[in-house]
Design a protein around this motif. Structure first.
Motif, PDB file in Angstrom:
ATOM      1  N   GLU A   1      -4.643  -7.344  -5.670  1.00  0.00           N
ATOM      2  CA  GLU A   1      -4.453  -6.214  -6.577  1.00  0.00           C
ATOM      3  C   GLU A   1      -4.069  -6.620  -7.995  1.00  0.00           C
ATOM      4  O   GLU A   1      -3.689  -5.773  -8.803  1.00  0.00           O
ATOM      5  CB  GLU A   1      -3.371  -5.272  -6.024  1.00  0.00           C
ATOM      6  CG  GLU A   1      -3.838  -4.497  -4.793  1.00  0.00           C
ATOM      7  CD  GLU A   1      -2.687  -3.748  -4.156  1.00  0.00           C
ATOM      8  OE1 GLU A   1      -2.601  -2.531  -4.393  1.00  0.00           O
ATOM      9  OE2 GLU A   1      -1.892  -4.378  -3.448  1.00  0.00           O
ATOM     10  N   GLY A   2      -4.036  -7.923  -8.273  1.00  0.00           N
ATOM     11  CA  GLY A   2      -3.677  -8.341  -9.620  1.00  0.00           C
ATOM     12  C   GLY A   2      -2.185  -8.433  -9.803  1.00  0.00           C
ATOM     13  O   GLY A   2      -1.491  -8.974  -8.943  1.00  0.00           O
TER      14      GLY A   2
ATOM     15  N   VAL B   1       9.346   7.810  18.563  1.00  0.00           N
ATOM     16  CA  VAL B   1       8.299   6.853  18.224  1.00  0.00           C
ATOM     17  C   VAL B   1       7.348   7.530  17.245  1.00  0.00           C
ATOM     18  O   VAL B   1       6.820   8.611  17.531  1.00  0.00           O
ATOM     19  CB  VAL B   1       7.543   6.401  19.488  1.00  0.00           C
ATOM     20  CG1 VAL B   1       6.321   5.573  19.120  1.00  0.00           C
ATOM     21  CG2 VAL B   1       8.486   5.604  20.385  1.00  0.00           C
ATOM     22  N   VAL B   2       7.166   6.908  16.098  1.00  0.00           N
ATOM     23  CA  VAL B   2       6.330   7.534  15.072  1.00  0.00           C
ATOM     24  C   VAL B   2       5.189   6.611  14.663  1.00  0.00           C
ATOM     25  O   VAL B   2       5.356   5.394  14.587  1.00  0.00           O
ATOM     26  CB  VAL B   2       7.155   7.937  13.833  1.00  0.00           C
ATOM     27  CG1 VAL B   2       8.281   8.888  14.223  1.00  0.00           C
ATOM     28  CG2 VAL B   2       7.729   6.738  13.109  1.00  0.00           C
ATOM     29  N   GLY B   3       4.045   7.218  14.403  1.00  0.00           N
ATOM     30  CA  GLY B   3       2.903   6.475  13.878  1.00  0.00           C
ATOM     31  C   GLY B   3       2.881   6.614  12.368  1.00  0.00           C
ATOM     32  O   GLY B   3       3.187   7.691  11.833  1.00  0.00           O
ATOM     33  N   ILE B   4       2.563   5.548  11.672  1.00  0.00           N
ATOM     34  CA  ILE B   4       2.520   5.602  10.211  1.00  0.00           C
ATOM     35  C   ILE B   4       1.179   5.065   9.720  1.00  0.00           C
ATOM     36  O   ILE B   4       0.807   3.929  10.017  1.00  0.00           O
ATOM     37  CB  ILE B   4       3.667   4.768   9.588  1.00  0.00           C
ATOM     38  CG1 ILE B   4       5.028   5.389   9.955  1.00  0.00           C
ATOM     39  CG2 ILE B   4       3.504   4.669   8.079  1.00  0.00           C
ATOM     40  CD1 ILE B   4       6.226   4.595   9.458  1.00  0.00           C
ATOM     41  N   VAL B   5       0.483   5.939   9.002  1.00  0.00           N
ATOM     42  CA  VAL B   5      -0.743   5.496   8.348  1.00  0.00           C
ATOM     43  C   VAL B   5      -0.484   5.617   6.852  1.00  0.00           C
ATOM     44  O   VAL B   5      -0.558   6.706   6.276  1.00  0.00           O
ATOM     45  CB  VAL B   5      -1.952   6.374   8.757  1.00  0.00           C
ATOM     46  CG1 VAL B   5      -3.240   5.755   8.221  1.00  0.00           C
ATOM     47  CG2 VAL B   5      -2.014   6.542  10.269  1.00  0.00           C
ATOM     48  N   ALA B   6      -0.095   4.510   6.244  1.00  0.00           N
ATOM     49  CA  ALA B   6       0.270   4.549   4.825  1.00  0.00           C
ATOM     50  C   ALA B   6      -0.988   4.526   3.967  1.00  0.00           C
ATOM     51  O   ALA B   6      -2.086   4.207   4.441  1.00  0.00           O
ATOM     52  CB  ALA B   6       1.170   3.370   4.495  1.00  0.00           C
ATOM     53  N   SER B   7      -0.823   4.832   2.673  1.00  0.00           N
ATOM     54  CA  SER B   7      -1.952   4.801   1.747  1.00  0.00           C
ATOM     55  C   SER B   7      -2.506   3.383   1.655  1.00  0.00           C
ATOM     56  O   SER B   7      -1.780   2.411   1.857  1.00  0.00           O
ATOM     57  CB  SER B   7      -1.521   5.255   0.358  1.00  0.00           C
ATOM     58  OG  SER B   7      -1.010   6.563   0.428  1.00  0.00           O
ATOM     59  N   GLU B   8      -3.779   3.300   1.301  1.00  0.00           N
ATOM     60  CA  GLU B   8      -4.437   1.988   1.192  1.00  0.00           C
ATOM     61  C   GLU B   8      -3.823   1.140   0.083  1.00  0.00           C
ATOM     62  O   GLU B   8      -3.752  -0.061   0.189  1.00  0.00           O
ATOM     63  CB  GLU B   8      -5.938   2.191   0.912  1.00  0.00           C
ATOM     64  CG  GLU B   8      -6.729   2.573   2.165  1.00  0.00           C
ATOM     65  CD  GLU B   8      -6.943   1.379   3.085  1.00  0.00           C
ATOM     66  OE1 GLU B   8      -7.680   0.460   2.706  1.00  0.00           O
ATOM     67  OE2 GLU B   8      -6.345   1.360   4.176  1.00  0.00           O
ATOM     68  N   GLU B   9      -3.431   1.797  -1.016  1.00  0.00           N
ATOM     69  CA  GLU B   9      -2.829   1.039  -2.100  1.00  0.00           C
ATOM     70  C   GLU B   9      -1.876   1.917  -2.906  1.00  0.00           C
ATOM     71  O   GLU B   9      -1.979   3.148  -2.836  1.00  0.00           O
ATOM     72  CB  GLU B   9      -3.924   0.478  -3.027  1.00  0.00           C
ATOM     73  CG  GLU B   9      -4.909   1.521  -3.497  1.00  0.00           C
ATOM     74  CD  GLU B   9      -6.145   0.883  -4.128  1.00  0.00           C
ATOM     75  OE1 GLU B   9      -5.953   0.076  -5.042  1.00  0.00           O
ATOM     76  OE2 GLU B   9      -7.258   1.201  -3.702  1.00  0.00           O
TER      77      GLU B   9
END
Lengths: 307, 277, 480
Positions: free
Chosen positions: B97-98, B146-154
């Protein structure tokens, strides 16, 4: 002197019943476990722990040969060191009492037999009593029985009382230790109550666990039972013993139990007549610590015999 | 004089406190900003999700029962480990990402910030309720589970930290899907977590293809909540519908950090007790 | 049968290095006092001199306040998250040097090492950790208001929990952006001076924390100083009243944590063995030199005799002696002056006709010691039921009903703390509603936590330390 009635005895258990605050009891046990036992007082405690040990083997694979080996360990825990005392007793299954008795002949080590459908206690009472009688007939000096946890948890105090008092009766003077299996009782209140019922029914010693379920013996459990013993003695004048068993493998643990007994029940309980530790691998750790105290070096487990 | 040959890292999953490869044996190619090959990341499978949920469920009771002070110190320890490994984190972020320094600063500070919330969240978000009667009545947040986390790509690292930290703060155990395009910083973060007294299984990080993994996570019946901040487009509707099967809480990040990011991962409990002689 | 005697198990003192003399810690440096005066600080268990500590006179106080004022600008305008990091660093270094600090605390104050090791120092570290977290979250503590620091805080702390009281004072003050001048008690300055070294280790900007030493005159000069914006005092009610008078009309913000005479109320259904532990912890923790000590035992008549039997037996197991011994339960009294006060009030109790019980215990030859003591047959009108003794002395009274228990418990000018022991939850809450005390413990006693506010009603003072409420003492609230 007249024997107290069942009603009277159970009434006593009710009266002394009281409640136990779990957080407070655990905090007290934890505080006592920070006692720092050093030098002479540690040597004394290590030696006492050996004398109070019920060297135990309760496995399906136990054989007369295994028991003979263990008996030799019980009599002479450290073959090269005659200063090390014998343990208090060898604790075995009923079928092996004869072998144990023969192997221990002439020594001070007692034969203790678990009996009465150990470890579950889930057999008819007459069969359990017969098991006790036969163990005694084979030469057992001491009998470790279990209470019916199912009956106790269902509120049938009378049945528990009955079982214990009948067991004491058929044991005919042999020392009876009653296992409460505290890990199945669920709360300190119930552990205290079960202790009182067993004592009121005439057992000579109350014991924490069979060692077959987890959690086995814990420090707060021993504390709560010791407090019950003290209150029972205040009320009746009768001194009952305490046996802790299950998961006690290190000298450090053993000393922590001794501290609890010492500071709750006093010096009078620091004797094999009133305090026992049921264990299989503890003795070697006690021996290692004794050598460490003497030499100043940490030792190596291979220097201690495995029987 | 020959130049020394560098040792390259194998990037694996972070699961139950260990670093296994995907049980599927698969991996996928990760490329840098200029399209150059960087590494093969593990490509997790549905069975890896299953295993991660099992690990999280096993770790959860201990983490939830830990004192708030203890959890706070563990989160702070994560920040300490990130600070000492910031060179590694910066390098991983920089090659995809620089400029990385600010992102790493922010990621570390996120853990410090939420470390301070563990023992305050109940005080700020809970309270005594003045009910009309002789009752003591109190409401306080509790971990969801119990939690699932789908974070942002960037940004690859801060997006992840800004979701993992509040979930941990609230006493949950999580299964985290790393940025699919930039998965390597997530594994560098996992190495910080693994050395920071975080009990194994409290955070599990999987790398792989989101379109394959997200539906599995969303439909898993032993997952209590799912953070869909990084789920986009049509897949959102699909995930929200799948969540209904066991009434999962569906969470998205807000623009600002704060206690509500934590309570999003928590359930409120009210206790009544009479007052009388 | 032989008696099992525990061998001495003293904590090693080599880890502590005490200097022969100290300066006041002002503007990030240890400086010699303008006063040129020093006083000796001793170990109350041995009466050995540990070090010489300067007396700060008015000009020293002025120097310290100026240093704090100078530091205030940058400290208060620093990004709150960065301020937090400094306070976190302090927490971590206290944890790192915990054993050293505990040993020093015990050497200088006389408290058992098991208390300084397991309670005072870990709690002090936890306090800094907790308030560090607040530094960048104040908008959630005071919704709708902006919390601004007050300026320079003058803090005067007592000798019973030197390091813990320092933490209670300094942590919330600096986390919210204030700078401080703190004066430890004259008998226990050493851990505060070690804390000054910690401030240096963590790189705290000079002047944010200043530590000056001296007795009452130094404290008076500090709280009177015109450039002080806030005064926080923990100590006796008598001095607290003087300070409150002194500050009248100055607009300085004030919090006071003063004396107490807490009732520990035992109902007949209480878990008695744990109640005994709670009573023991309530009055013999730190030799009873605790403002919130459970110094009045109110026990329901039906169990009074039984409970007292248990309590007396338990007292016989308490181990009095070398505070550095890991098995010591009762350490030394902090000073000769305090010992004299305890002896005087115990004498009054005997004269008033209360019955005295003390277990047999060996008292060391040197140092200041008082055995655990129980007075039975005490009535409300006895002085030992009304006055704060600040020593290991318990006054026992009985009651019959809940109403009577509440009436007796509240029948004192103090209102710091109270204890309730019963298995019945609704009774706990009913009693808690009626007890006029700032902290009510149920089925426990003398519990402290950084997240939990502490402070008194009535003549026990005002303001709270600990928890979210502890922030209020150090901020002014303005429109956002």
């Amino acid at each position: 002197m007249t024997t107290p009635t069942k009603e009277h005895s159970l009434g006593l258990a009710d009266r002394l019943g009281g409640s136990v605050d779990a957080v407070g009891a655990e905090a007290r046990a934890a505080a006592l476990s920070t006692r720092s036992i050093k030098k002479d007082s540690k040597m004394w405690a290590l030696e006492l722990a050996i004398r109070c040990c019920d060297l135990t083997s309760l496995e399906g694979q136990d054989s007369p040969g295994k028991i003979r080996q263990l008996a030799s360990k019980a009599m002479r825990p450290a073959p090269g060191n005659p200063e090390i005392p014998s343990v208090a007793a060898l604790c075995v299954y009923p079928r092996l009492v004869k072998a144990a008795k023969e192997a221990l002949a002439g020594s001070t080590v007692k034969v203790a037999s678990v009996a009465a459908a150990f470890p579950s206690g889930q057999s008819p009472l007459d069969l359990r009593l017969e098991e006790i009688e036969r163990a005694i007939a084979d030469g057992a000096d001491e009998i470790d029985i279990v209470i019916s946890r199912g009956a106790f948890l269902a509120g049938d105090d009378e049945m528990v009382f009955e079982e214990v008092s009948r067991s004491v009766e058929v044991a005919g003077g042999a020392h009876v230790k009653t296992i409460l299996e505290t890990g199945e009782l669920g709360s300190y209140d119930r552990i205290r109550r079960a202790s009182l019922i067993a004592m009121a029914a005439g057992t000579h010693t109350i014991k924490t666990s069979t060692g077959k379920i987890s959690p086995a013996s814990t420090l707060p459990t021993a504390l709560v039972m010791a407090e019950a013993i003290r209150d029972f003695q205040d009320a009746t004048g009768t001194a009952v013993g305490l046996k802790v068993a299950g998961g006690i493998r290190s000298a450090k643990d053993a000393i922590r139990y001794l501290v609890i007994v010492h500071e709750t029940l006093g010096d009078e309980w620091l004797t094999p007549d009133r305090f026992r530790i049921g264990a299989s691998s503890l003795v070697n750790d006690l021996l290692m610590q004794i050598d460490k105290q003497k030499t100043g070096f940490y030792s190596d487990p291979d220097r201690y015999t495995l029987d | 004089m020959t130049e020394r040959v560098e040792v390259l890292k194998t990037y694996k999953l972070y699961l139950g406190g260990d670093f296994p490869r995907s049980e599927s044996g698969r991996s996928y190619e990760v490329t840098g900003a200029g399209g150059e090959f960087l590494a093969n990341a593990a490509r997790a499978s549905r069975k890896d999700i299953r295993d991660a949920v099992k690990a999280a469920r096993k770790a959860w009771p201990g983490w939830a029962a830990a004192t708030a002070y203890n959890r706070g110190q563990v989160l702070y320890r994560v920040a300490e480990m990130m600070e000492t490994r910031r060179g590694d984190l910066e390098a991983e972020v920089a090659r995809v990402e620089g400029d990385a320094s600010e992102q790493v600063d922010a990621a570390i500070d996120t853990f410090v910030y939420y470390a301070g919330w563990t023992d305050k969240i109940t005080q700020v978000m809970g309270g005594l309720n003045p009910v009309a009667g002789p009752y003591f009545n109190i409401t306080a947040p509790e971990p969801t589970g119990v939690v699932g986390i789908v974070a942002s790509e960037e940004p690859s690292l801060t997006a992840l930290c800004s979701r993992i930290a509040p979930a941990m703060c609230g006493g949950n155990a999580s299964i985290v899907l790393a940025s699919e395009r930039y998965p390597l910083p997530a594994i560098a973060l996992a190495e910080c977590l693994a050395t920071a007294d975080v009990p194994g299984g409290v955070v599990n990080i999987l790398t792989g293809h989101k379109n394959e993994l997200v539906p599995v996570l969303a439909s898993h019946l032993d997952v209590d909540a799912i953070d869909i901040t990084g789920v986009t487009g049509d897949q959102r509707t699909e995930v929200e519908a799948a969540a209904a099967e066991n009434v999962k809480r569906v969470i998205t990040a807000s623009d600002v950090r704060g206690p509500h990011e934590v309570t999003a991962f928590m359930d409120m409990k009210t206790v009544w007790h009479p007052k009388g002689r | 049968m032989t008696k099992w005697e525990y061998a001495p198990a003293p904590e090693a003192t080599e880890i502590v290095s005490v200097k022969d003399t100290y300066g006041n810690y002002i503007g990030g440096e240890f400086v010699e006092p303008n006063s040129n005066e020093y006083f000796k600080t001793i170990n109350p268990a041995t009466e050995e001199v540990l070090s010489a500590v300067p007396v700060a006179d008015e000009s020293d106080v002025d120097k310290a306040v100026s240093a704090a004022r100078k530091a205030f600008g940058t400290w208060s305008s620093m990004a709150p998250g960065d301020r937090a990091k400094f306070v976190y660093r302090i927490a971590r270094v206290i944890q790192e040097r915990a054993r050293e600090m505990a040993v020093l605390e015990t050497m200088n104050g006389g408290k058992p090492i098991k208390e300084s090791r397991d309670i005072d120092i870990p709690l002090a570290a936890a306090h800094f950790f907790y308030y560090a977290g607040w530094a960048d979250k104040l908008e959630y503590a005071f919704p709708g208001r902006r919390a601004e620091p007050l300026g320079v805080a003058a803090q005067v702390i007592p000798w019973n929990f030197p390091m813990l009281m320092l933490a209670w004072k300094i942590a919330p003050a600096i986390a919210t952006g204030n700078t401080v001048v703190l004066k430890p008690a004259e008998t226990t300055p050493l851990t505060a001076l070690m804390f000054a070294e910690i401030c240096e280790q963590v790189g705290l900007p000079p002047g944010v924390v200043n530590i000056i030493n001296g007795a009452g005159a130094t404290g008076a000069a500090l709280v009177k100083h015109p450039d002080v914006d806030k005064v926080a005092f923990t100590g006796s009610t008598e001095v607290g009243k003087m300070i409150q008078r002194e500050l009248a009309g100055t607009h300085k913000k004030l919090t006071l944590e003063l004396g107490g005479k807490a009732a520990n109320v035992i109902f007949e259904d209480a878990p008695l063995d744990q109640a005994v532990e709670g009573i023991v912890n309530g009055i013999f923790f730190n030799q009873g030199q605790v403002c919130c000590a459970g110094s009045r035992l109110l026990v329901q008549e039906s169990v009074a005799e039984h409970l007292l039997d248990k309590l007396k037996r338990r007292l016989a197991t308490l181990r009095l002696g070398d505070p550095l011994d890991k098995n010591t339960d009762i350490g030394a009294i902090n000073s000769r002056a305090q010992l004299d006060k305890i002896k005087r009030l115990v004498g009054v109790g005997v004269e008033e006709g209360a019955e005295l019980f003390q277990p047999a215990c060996d008292i060391p030859e040197r140092g200041f010691w008082f055995p655990p003591t129980i007075f039975t047959g005490v009535s409300q009108s006895h002085r030992i039921a009304q006055e704060e003794i600040f020593g290991p002395v318990l006054s026992v009274m009985t009651f019959r009903t809940e109403d009577e228990a509440v009436e007796k418990a509240n029948n004192t000018p103090y209102g710091l703390s109270a204890g309730i022991w019963t298995e019945k939850g609704s009774r706990i809450l009913w009693m808690a509603d009626r007890l006029r005390a700032g902290v009510v413990w149920a089925n426990t006693f003398n519990r402290f936590d950084p997240a939990s506010p502490f402070g008194g009603f009535k003549e026990s003072g005002f303001g709270r330390e600990g928890g979210r409420h502890g922030l209020e003492a150090y901020v002014k609230l303005v429109a956002p």
